[in-house]
Design an enzyme around this catalytic site. Sequence first.
Site, short mmCIF file in Angstrom:
data_model
loop_
_atom_site.label_atom_id
_atom_site.label_comp_id
_atom_site.label_asym_id
_atom_site.label_seq_id
_atom_site.Cartn_x
_atom_site.Cartn_y
_atom_site.Cartn_z
N VAL A 10 2.89 7.99 1.60
CA VAL A 10 3.22 7.44 0.28
C VAL A 10 2.05 7.55 -0.69
O VAL A 10 2.18 7.17 -1.86
CB VAL A 10 3.66 5.95 0.40
N GLY A 11 0.91 8.05 -0.22
CA GLY A 11 -0.21 8.21 -1.14
C GLY A 11 -1.42 8.81 -0.46
O GLY A 11 -1.57 8.75 0.76
N ARG A 12 -2.26 9.43 -1.28
CA ARG A 12 -3.52 9.97 -0.79
C ARG A 12 -4.61 9.57 -1.77
O ARG A 12 -4.40 9.59 -2.98
CB ARG A 12 -3.47 11.49 -0.67
N GLY A 13 -5.76 9.16 -1.22
CA GLY A 13 -6.86 8.74 -2.07
C GLY A 13 -8.15 9.41 -1.68
O GLY A 13 -8.18 10.34 -0.85
N ALA A 14 -9.23 8.94 -2.30
CA ALA A 14 -10.55 9.54 -2.06
C ALA A 14 -10.99 9.37 -0.62
O ALA A 14 -11.70 10.21 -0.08
CB ALA A 14 -11.57 8.92 -3.01
N GLY A 16 -8.79 8.46 2.14
CA GLY A 16 -7.85 8.68 3.23
C GLY A 16 -6.41 8.78 2.76
O GLY A 16 -6.11 8.95 1.58
N VAL A 18 -2.32 7.20 2.95
CA VAL A 18 -1.55 5.96 3.08
C VAL A 18 -0.16 6.30 3.63
O VAL A 18 0.56 7.13 3.05
CB VAL A 18 -1.42 5.24 1.73
N LYS A 33 -3.22 2.36 6.04
CA LYS A 33 -4.18 3.24 5.37
C LYS A 33 -5.04 3.88 6.44
O LYS A 33 -5.72 3.19 7.20
CB LYS A 33 -5.03 2.45 4.38
N ASP A 128 -11.73 -3.18 -9.69
CA ASP A 128 -10.84 -2.07 -10.02
C ASP A 128 -9.43 -2.60 -10.30
O ASP A 128 -8.44 -2.04 -9.83
CB ASP A 128 -10.81 -1.05 -8.88
#
Length: 698
Positions: A10-14, A16, A18, A33, A128
């Site tokens: 459902v998501g990708r970040g800096a 790792g 998700v 995560k 944030d």
Amino acid sequence: MEKYEKIRVVGRGAYGTVHLCRKNTDNKLVIIKQIPVEQMTKEERQAAINEVKVLSMLDHPNIIEYYENFLEDKALMIVMEYAEGGTLFEYLQQKGNNLLEEEEILHLFVQTLLALHHVHAKQILHRDLKTQNILLNKQRNVVKIGDFGISKVLSSKSKAYTVVGTPCYISPELCEGKPYNQKSDIWALGCVLYELSSLKRAFEAANLPALVLKIMRGTFSPISEEYSENLRILILSMLHLDPNKRPTISQIMAEPIVINSLMDLYTDIGKVAVPAKVQRPLSGLPTSSRHRGRLYSAKSSYKGSASNIVLDSSGGLPKPQALSTIYCWGNGLQSPVKLPVSHSDTQVIEVSTGRTQKAGVTKNGRLIIWEVSSVGNNTTLPGSVEQQIPTFVARFLEGQSGVTIKHVSCGDLFTACLTDRGILMTYGSGANGCLGHGTFHDVSQAKIVEELLGFEVILVSCGTSHVIAITNDHEVFSWGRGDNGRLGLDTTESHKSPQPVIIPDPYQARSVHCGVDCSIIVTVDGTLLVCGNNRHNKLGLDDNGKTPRQVDEVHIFTSVVSEPLRQLHIKSVAIGTSHTAVVTDKGECYTFGSNQFGQLGHGVVGQNRQMGKVLFPEGTKILDVACGDTYTVAIGSEGEVFSWGKAARGRLGRSEETNHLPIQVDFGDDEPFIVTSVSCSHVNTLLATKPLSSPDCD
């Protein structure tokens, strides 16, 4: 991952990926995560650890719930609550140009406000906050703040200098490179409120320099005139260029427009359907059985019952039995004086005393402090020889809201306390760098030792002017004054922030004890490792064998040499100004060091640098010991309290002269008790007890 079934990414970040997953046991949807740690830099690894630490500290209905974390396939897995409604940003995007009703704006805003209040109460900065990190439930009427990856765990007065967060939400002070504090989170919250009201960001530009310029000017388009003037004023106040003029969270909550929404929130979401006919809980009881909302039965009216209730002298209404009694003597108090506690149900499990401080930890995790009251201490008449007993008042440490304290240690004009999450906080005098904050500044409220945030500290000890801490992985850190090598760093230099200490193999540190100019570590196997000044052989470094050898001082932690100390299995240690006492696993007490005033309890006075066993009444087992400057206090397994050494200024808890053998301290006609904690400073003793009838006594 055997407990979970992956559904989709459902998501990708800096840091790792998700995953949306399903828990096999109850089919509950969760978010996991996945953060690879093998190739991470030290800073990235710290960020991952920080997110777990922050999430585990938070517990609020408007914050994404943390479940667990584990390592798998060289990655850190963080399991947390799944918010089915997506992000607030997505919700606002779907609205197009259809503005929200003011009621809905405030409904979403006050939930975010409550969540941020909880975060700040835990001494954490979010750093944030934005609509992409505010999640919604399936019905999109409950807010859940998430993504604490770059949050900073701080005390209320701490500041973070790192520029972090999404550029559109950063505050003017961050653009100028000034410290980040809670008012920067307020700015971000103001940006969120503006976005709720206008469906667009307050500050947007084609490039970063232009964005910074807009933020520094504080210029943004006004919200629609269909909204109230109070809403417009609230947004303007939160987006004030001067952080000192922005409202605090408490001040925002006090605004009439916010109070009304808070009331609606509590009476709407929090309401419970009540049946038409409900019998009042106390209505069936006789009047005499009801008192201040507590229920009493014949069984609970007897002393020593599980509810700690005793009948008063008149046989009337029962009164609670105190769970703790705190005694203090010395520094002019010739006999034990009871210190007040806030309530009868306050149970103090640990105490510590420094030159001026008297502190304790309660069973429910609060730090209680005793101070001499300036009210009611009338001076005695001129020429009077009658002792003037000071009046003490008890108060809880300020700024501790939402923090659970499990351990405290007092130094010379400074104090260190440890939370149940392994976070170390210090306050008081910053002389010698004892607070570990990297400065020599004094701190009035407990502030986190940020250098140790990546470690779980389990024990801390404060000396007169230095501190040593131990982590759950047996790592040791020291800081403060370094004279005589007391820090164990192979140097006499001082340090104002924690430094790692090398412990010789194969030893592992179990507990640490700091003195005036030395330190002692008790290892897992009961051995003593010592460093610092060995004056009078108070560290047991003299070789008293066939070829005697005296040692003045050592600068690294070294195992003891003197007999019979090196043969004993040590349970606990106490260090005075010039002597030391230890308790073995067999309940025996040995003392060594200066014996100028008989503080070793051997029945003689003299300076022979020898150690020996203290003789107590037959059958007595010693549980703990504490040392002052020229006196010693020991605690027996049956609640006995013994003292010996120099008697001046009430050091021994009685008016007799100096004695060289243990004598039991008299506490008057008080009921039998057991001692939960004892601490000695230069000339005074602090003792915490609980009655033998306490429900958790053996």
